[in-house]
Motif scaffolding. Structure first.
Motif, PDB file in Angstrom:
ATOM      1  N   LEU A   1      87.695 -33.487  63.836  1.00  0.00           N
ATOM      2  CA  LEU A   1      87.858 -32.102  63.387  1.00  0.00           C
ATOM      3  C   LEU A   1      87.703 -32.014  61.882  1.00  0.00           C
ATOM      4  O   LEU A   1      87.948 -32.996  61.160  1.00  0.00           O
ATOM      5  CB  LEU A   1      89.251 -31.584  63.776  1.00  0.00           C
ATOM      6  CG  LEU A   1      89.510 -31.380  65.263  1.00  0.00           C
ATOM      7  CD1 LEU A   1      90.993 -31.100  65.488  1.00  0.00           C
ATOM      8  CD2 LEU A   1      88.679 -30.223  65.776  1.00  0.00           C
ATOM      9  N   GLU A   2      87.336 -30.816  61.436  1.00  0.00           N
ATOM     10  CA  GLU A   2      87.301 -30.571  59.989  1.00  0.00           C
ATOM     11  C   GLU A   2      88.708 -30.760  59.439  1.00  0.00           C
ATOM     12  O   GLU A   2      89.669 -30.305  60.058  1.00  0.00           O
ATOM     13  CB  GLU A   2      86.873 -29.126  59.737  1.00  0.00           C
ATOM     14  CG  GLU A   2      85.410 -28.862  60.020  1.00  0.00           C
ATOM     15  CD  GLU A   2      84.529 -29.482  58.953  1.00  0.00           C
ATOM     16  OE1 GLU A   2      84.834 -29.297  57.771  1.00  0.00           O
ATOM     17  OE2 GLU A   2      83.549 -30.166  59.310  1.00  0.00           O
ATOM     18  N   PRO A   3      88.858 -31.418  58.288  1.00  0.00           N
ATOM     19  CA  PRO A   3      90.206 -31.552  57.732  1.00  0.00           C
ATOM     20  C   PRO A   3      90.778 -30.200  57.335  1.00  0.00           C
ATOM     21  O   PRO A   3      90.031 -29.309  56.915  1.00  0.00           O
ATOM     22  CB  PRO A   3      90.007 -32.453  56.513  1.00  0.00           C
ATOM     23  CG  PRO A   3      88.571 -32.414  56.205  1.00  0.00           C
ATOM     24  CD  PRO A   3      87.841 -32.066  57.460  1.00  0.00           C
TER      25      PRO A   3
ATOM     26  N   LYS B   1      88.675 -36.435  69.350  1.00  0.00           N
ATOM     27  CA  LYS B   1      88.661 -34.993  69.053  1.00  0.00           C
ATOM     28  C   LYS B   1      89.442 -34.690  67.774  1.00  0.00           C
ATOM     29  O   LYS B   1      88.987 -33.920  66.928  1.00  0.00           O
ATOM     30  CB  LYS B   1      89.292 -34.203  70.219  1.00  0.00           C
ATOM     31  CG  LYS B   1      88.535 -34.240  71.511  1.00  0.00           C
ATOM     32  CD  LYS B   1      87.309 -33.369  71.502  1.00  0.00           C
ATOM     33  CE  LYS B   1      87.613 -31.907  71.679  1.00  0.00           C
ATOM     34  NZ  LYS B   1      86.395 -31.100  71.753  1.00  0.00           N
ATOM     35  N   VAL B   2      90.621 -35.296  67.649  1.00  0.00           N
ATOM     36  CA  VAL B   2      91.466 -35.004  66.482  1.00  0.00           C
ATOM     37  C   VAL B   2      90.793 -35.483  65.196  1.00  0.00           C
ATOM     38  O   VAL B   2      90.723 -34.749  64.199  1.00  0.00           O
ATOM     39  CB  VAL B   2      92.854 -35.689  66.635  1.00  0.00           C
ATOM     40  CG1 VAL B   2      93.632 -35.629  65.329  1.00  0.00           C
ATOM     41  CG2 VAL B   2      93.656 -35.022  67.737  1.00  0.00           C
ATOM     42  N   LEU B   3      90.266 -36.695  65.230  1.00  0.00           N
ATOM     43  CA  LEU B   3      89.714 -37.269  63.998  1.00  0.00           C
ATOM     44  C   LEU B   3      88.350 -36.687  63.643  1.00  0.00           C
ATOM     45  O   LEU B   3      87.912 -36.805  62.495  1.00  0.00           O
ATOM     46  CB  LEU B   3      89.613 -38.795  64.135  1.00  0.00           C
ATOM     47  CG  LEU B   3      90.967 -39.491  64.279  1.00  0.00           C
ATOM     48  CD1 LEU B   3      90.794 -40.980  64.537  1.00  0.00           C
ATOM     49  CD2 LEU B   3      91.840 -39.272  63.045  1.00  0.00           C
TER      50      LEU B   3
END
Lengths: 41, 589
Positions: free
Chosen positions: A30-32, A26-28
């Motif tokens: 995500l849009e930066p 989920k974290v990786l």
């Protein structure tokens, strides 16, 4: 090691590795954030 | 008795000299333009000058520090949580409290205690950051709406600061052991008999850590002091570089490096097979069984539930004051829910996924059931620094390499935790005194030297160290966690806290956690705290009454607390003068 020992071991490992994998996915994915992006130009 | 008084007198003499030197540093004139004119013109009175220098900044500088990336803050909080306890304490606790069955109360504590309180800390920290605060006392003053919460919040700086006094010392042992495996000589002779190996490992530990005699480090065992100085210097260097360039950058490579080291050791341990054909029952499967075979009878023992809650609690770094500080450097719409869960999950991977497979399995394969039981009874330090060197000695040519990798991994685990202990104190000195980071680092170093030297000097039997660990590193953590969850759920208000937690969140917390955070977690924590106090406090109080070194440790805690209280008093004045909302009366922007 007894069968129940294997059950507890595998279940525990599946829980912690599964949760961590899902969280990092989920974290990786995500849009930066703006500050995460490399500088342009 | 007389010698005890003399060593204390010597310690306080050093302390006073240090403080005088620091006061002198404050009085050294600064180049023109580095301080406001009214401060430079405060006349010739030394007292007025020092006071003016302490209060010279009456307006808050805008806080510019923040995390560079989303992943950076997650790895930093996870690094803070992953420490020696993941690899050395958890397996012992599990084996002694029901093996695989221990995981039932363990996961219950994780879900109902660790993760909810963690979410509360993350949320409070980010909210405090929006108000311009970064230390636990200031943030709790905002959340708890008043001076009472602010002054109790001093515990949130005292805990990481006082724990760092001894934690960095233990960290230095890890570095020293790793160095011994690289450079030699061998800690344990593999050709010696098992009994002789045990003596060699115990003697080395005793000599290296100073456990055998007070003042041994000052008397000649210089190498431990050198490793401590290197460790302390690296810690201070990292935190002095700031959140993004220091803590985040370091944790971003240290955490993957730690995982790689753990995987290397795990791969070797799981492929050990049956190394000694004379003992066919000493194999990997039986070693895993020693840790994981469930004993359901233990679930009827309240001590098992207490141990599980304690392990989760200390492992996740909740109630430490660290998460609040780290989260305060997030942007106002940065996610805290997914980040908090990811940091907790990472900690669990290291604890259950690595700690639960490596330590006792390796000990069992070479030492058998009785040797492993003795190792577990020896506690965290016995298992880590006496038993495991014996195990590595049995691994042949690869033993030295694995020993180096293992202790370097412990060093990384420890240093990612210890930098998180220095950072809250540094932030507190900066914002309470209005000092630049460089000056605050100077004060931090002075306080840490004054606190660390007695830990290293009064090393006999580890009494001084364990007293600090009991009263600050254990007891006060329960107290702070209760204050935090009470302030979040009952004073700040759960509805407001829930809304605040979900600002910018990428996942939603299940609604059942509203009930958990309001009722279950505080009650669970209270029960655990009362049971813990009934079990341990009488013996601890007796220990303090009977042992002068334990009394000395309490004096150190009291002196550190007094310093922090002075700082918060000065901070209150500054924050009021600067018009900051230190009592949380206004909504955050």
């Amino acid at each position: 090691m007894t069968v129940l020992g294997w059950v507890f071991l595998i279940t525990s490992l599946a829980c912690v590795w599964g949760l961590a994998a899902w969280c990092f996915y989920k974290v990786l994915s995500l849009e930066p954030r703006r500050s995460d992006e490399p500088p342009r130009g | 008795m007389l010698s005890g008084v003399l060593v204390f007198a010597r310690f306080f003499l050093f302390l006073i000299i240090g403080l005088l030197l620091y006061a002198y540093y404050l009085r050294v004139p600064r180049p023109p333009g580095t301080m406001p004119d009214q401060v430079q013109a405060t006349g010739t009175s030394p007292i007025r000058e020092v006071r003016s220098r302490l209060e010279w900044r009456t307006s808050m500088k805008p806080q510019t520090q923040e995390w560079g990336t989303r992943l950076g803050v997650i790895l930093a909080v996870a690094g803070s949580a992953v420490g020696l306890g993941n690899f050395l304490r958890f397996p012992g606790q599990a084996a002694e409290n029901g093996g695989g069955a221990f995981m039932i109360p363990y996961f219950a504590a994780l879900i109902f205690l660790g993760i909810p309180i963690g979410w509360a800390e993350w949320t409070m920290g980010r909210y405090g950051g929006r108000k311009g605060f970064h230390s636990a006392p200031a943030i709790l003053g905002v959340i708890g709406k008043g001076a009472a919460a602010r002054y109790i919040g001093v515990i949130g700086v005292l805990i990481p600061l006082a724990v760092s006094f001894y934690y960095t010392y233990i960290e230095a042992w890890c570095l020293g052991y790793a160095w011994h495996y690289v450079a030699g000589p061998a800690i344990v002779d593999p050709a010696a008999s098992p009994g002789s190996q045990m003596r060699q490992a115990a003697d080395f530990y005793s000599g290296f850590t100073g456990a055998s005699e007070n003042g041994i480090l000052a008397a000649g065992s210089v190498q431990t002091f050198v490793f401590w100085a290197i460790t302390f210097g690296v810690n201070i260097w990292i935190v002095s570089r700031g959140i993004s360039k220091g803590v985040e950058r370091f944790c971003t490579w240290a955490m993957p490096a730690m995982a790689i080291c753990a995987l290397i050791v795990l791969a070797r341990v799981l492929t050990l097979g049956t190394p000694d054909v004379a003992f066919p029952d000493r194999n990997v499967s039986s070693g895993l069984g020693y840790m994981w075979n469930p004993n359901f009878e233990k679930l009827g023992d309240p001590g098992t539930w207490l141990a599980a809650a304690g392990q989760i609690f200390f492992s996740l770094s909740v109630g430490f004051g660290v998460i609040m500080n780290y989260a305060s450097y997030m942007k106002k719409n940065d996610d805290v829910v997914l980040s908090g869960l990811t940091a907790s999950a990472t900690n669990e991977v290291f604890e259950v996924g690595f700690g639960g497979l490596i330590t006792l399995t390796a000990a069992f394969v070479f030492l058998g059931a009785s040797g492993t039981a003795a190792a577990v009874a020896g506690g965290t330090f016995g298992l880590g620094f006496t038993t495991l060197p014996m195990v590595f000695a049995q691994m042949g040519a690869l033993g030295a390499l694995l020993g180096a990798v293992w202790f370097f991994m412990l060093f990384l685990a420890a240093i990612t935790s210890s930098i998180s202990m220095y950072q809250p104190a540094l932030a507190f000195f900066e914002e309470s005194l209005g000092w630049s980071r460089q000056r605050a680092v100077g004060l931090l170093v002075a306080v840490c030297l004054a606190g660390s030297f007695p830990v290293m000097y009064f090393s006999r039997g580890g009494v001084f160290l364990s007293t600090l660990d009991d009263w600050v590193g254990t007891f006060l953590i329960f107290v702070l966690a209760m204050v935090q969850i009470f302030c979040f759920s009952w004073v700040f208000g759960l509805d407001r806290g829930w809304e605040e937690a979900h600002r910018g969140a990428h996942i939603r917390i299940p609604r059942v956690f509203r009930f958990v955070m309001k009722y279950v977690a505080p009650l669970y924590l209270l029960v655990v705290f009362v049971a813990f106090s009934v079990r341990n406090l009488p013996a601890w109080i007796r220990g303090v009454a009977e042992q002068p070194l334990a009394q000395g440790a309490l004096v150190l805690i009291a002196a550190t607390t007094a310093l922090l209280l002075i700082c918060i008093r000065l901070g209150e004045k500054r924050w009021r003068a600067a018009g900051l909302d230190l009592d949380g009366r206004r909504p955050a922007e």
